[in-house]
Design an enzyme around this catalytic site. Structure first.
Site, PDB file in Angstrom:
ATOM      1  CE1 TYR A 186      -2.632  -3.427   0.810  1.00 14.82           C
ATOM      2  CE2 TYR A 186      -4.333  -1.759   0.677  1.00 14.82           C
ATOM      3  CZ  TYR A 186      -3.951  -3.084   0.666  1.00 14.82           C
ATOM      4  OH  TYR A 186      -4.900  -4.063   0.493  1.00 14.82           O
ATOM      5  CG  ASP A 197     -13.072  -6.905   3.125  1.00 13.87           C
ATOM      6  OD1 ASP A 197     -12.744  -6.254   4.127  1.00 13.87           O
ATOM      7  OD2 ASP A 197     -13.477  -6.379   2.074  1.00 13.87           O
ATOM      8  CG  ASP A 235      -1.221 -20.216   1.185  1.00 12.79           C
ATOM      9  OD1 ASP A 235      -0.607 -20.000   2.247  1.00 12.79           O
ATOM     10  OD2 ASP A 235      -0.726 -20.858   0.250  1.00 12.79           O
ATOM     11  CE  LYS A 263       2.727 -18.266  -0.084  1.00 11.79           C
ATOM     12  NZ  LYS A 263       1.727 -19.349  -0.107  1.00 11.79           N
ATOM     13  CG  ASP A 267      -7.627  -4.733   2.494  1.00  9.05           C
ATOM     14  OD1 ASP A 267      -8.770  -4.712   2.989  1.00  9.05           O
ATOM     15  OD2 ASP A 267      -7.316  -4.090   1.479  1.00  9.05           O
TER      16      ASP A 267
HETATM   17 MG    MG Z   1     -10.986  -3.792   2.244  1.00  9.52          MG
END
Ligand code: MG
Ligand code: NAI
Length: 344
Positions: free
Chosen positions: A128, A244, A216, A183, A240
């Site tokens: 980001y 969700d 994962d 990861k 993020d």
């Molecule tokens: Mg989001």
């Protein structure tokens, strides 16, 4: 006891933000605390009117407040000259480095039982940083991913502190646990640094169990057995996506709150966006914004009041007062009233 006044910025923004932030305000106003609410503008409508999505006055006034409730802003899907997302700017300006997403089972048909976890997402770096470029005559796209030891240690400390605090307030709970998501098996340098920083911080919290999980398999396990998790800490992008996915396990976006926390300031917001498809109809679910306000209460040290608000939301849902997204037909106003009337 002297009652202090909390000055809170209300940045409703666009679309349903204009409906759910007043709902959260109404719930806070019903508590035995003294508030000074400061309504401030930000978002697409302001940008169209004034050429800036985050007016100077808003950015300056927020700093004089004890915290902020942000609704949602509408973002254009293509780059628009001069437009910058207000929430991203505020997170940076106020150094709100931790994104806190509680994920808790709710008495609605779409929620799985016995989930009570907290996702702690690093909020300032990773992919980001948005350092993207084209190479090879536009045929190769490259994005830079930045992970620093300082930011990783800071978010890890936040996660372990919160795990410790949760452990103290919950009776009969097993030892607090932090799951470090990464990861590092593939991205040994960037995720390797994040992992090492988290495990180093873990040493300072002997009362908290630490475990690690590859991102994962983390998603897989989160969906298979979400009830096993307590606090989950992750770099920005993984956090993020995880949060969700987790919101979908407990009733969806209409119920999902989040906090952007720094050391001195907290801005809370519903996870959802401006919902243009239902905006202006008075049918938005106010629960995400109200639960976000409960997170703000907690950050202000008003834990008892935060619990009252959460219990009132749970009771409202348990009594079948549901907005359309939950399969009912209660309006925003009816649900808000129902929550206020259950503030026992
Ligand atoms: Mg989001
Ligand atoms: P969205 O979250 O606004 O809507 C997704 C779906 O969930 C829609 O069907 C909507 O009706 C429903 N929904 C959202 N909030 C609800 C509520 N409180 N009650 C009942 N149903 C609700 O996401 P979408 O459609 O992808 O984005 C719309 C706009 O919001 C875009 O401009 C996007 O950039 C912006 N956005 C802003 C965010 C923020 O300000 N933090 C976060 C996410 C999106």
């Amino acid at each position: 006891m002297a009652n202090r006044t909390y000055r809170i910025a209300l940045i409703a923004g666009d679309g349903v933000g204009q409906e759910v932030v007043p709902a959260a305000q109404q719930v806070l106003a019903a508590l035995p605390l003294t508030w000074e609410f400061v309504p401030l503008e930000a978002g697409w409508a302001v940008f169209e009117r004034t050429g800036t999505a985050l007016p100077q006055r808003t950015a300056a006034a927020v700093r004089g407040c004890a915290g902020a409730i942000f609704g949602a802003t509408q973002s254009p899907s293509q780059t628009v000259e001069g437009y910058a997302s207000p929430i991203l700017t505020l997170r940076r300006q106020l150094d709100l480095y931790a994104n806190l997403r509680p994920v808790v089972s709710m008495p609605v048909p779409g929620s799985r039982p016995e989930i009570d976890l907290l996702i702690v997402r690093e909020n300032t770096e990773c992919l980001y940083v948005r350092q993207e470029r084209l190479e090879d005559n536009g045929n190769t796209a490259v994005a830079q991913r930045v992970i620093t030891r300082a930011a990783s240690e800071r978010i890890a400390r936040k996660a372990f502190e919160l795990a410790q605090a949760r452990g103290q307030t919950r009776s009969g709970r097993p030892t607090p646990r932090v799951t470090v998501v990464h990861k590092a098996n593939v991205l040994g340098v960037t995720d390797g640094l994040f992992r090492a920083a988290c495990l180093a911080v873990a040493q300072q919290f002997p009362g908290v169990v630490v475990e690690e999980q590859i991102v994962d398999s983390m998603i897989y396990r989160l969906i298979r057995e979400p009830e096993r998790y307590d606090v989950v800490v992750a770099p920005n992008l993984y956090g993020d996506i995880l949060s969700d996915a987790a919101a979908a396990l407990v009733g969806g976006l209409g119920l999902a709150p989040s906090a952007n926390a720094g050391d001195n300031f907290t801005l809370v917001e519903p996870v959802h966006g401006s919902a243009p498809d239902i905006a202006g109809k008075g049918v938005a679910n106010p629960c995400a914004a109200v639960l976000a306000a409960a997170q703000l209460l907690e950050r202000l040290g008003e834990n008892q009041q935060a619990q009252r608000v959460r219990r009132a939301v749970v009771q409202t849902l348990a009594d079948g007062c549901w907005s359309a997204d939950l399969g009912g037909n209660a309006t925003t106003a009816e649900m808000t009233q129902a929550i206020v009337s259950r503030l026992a």
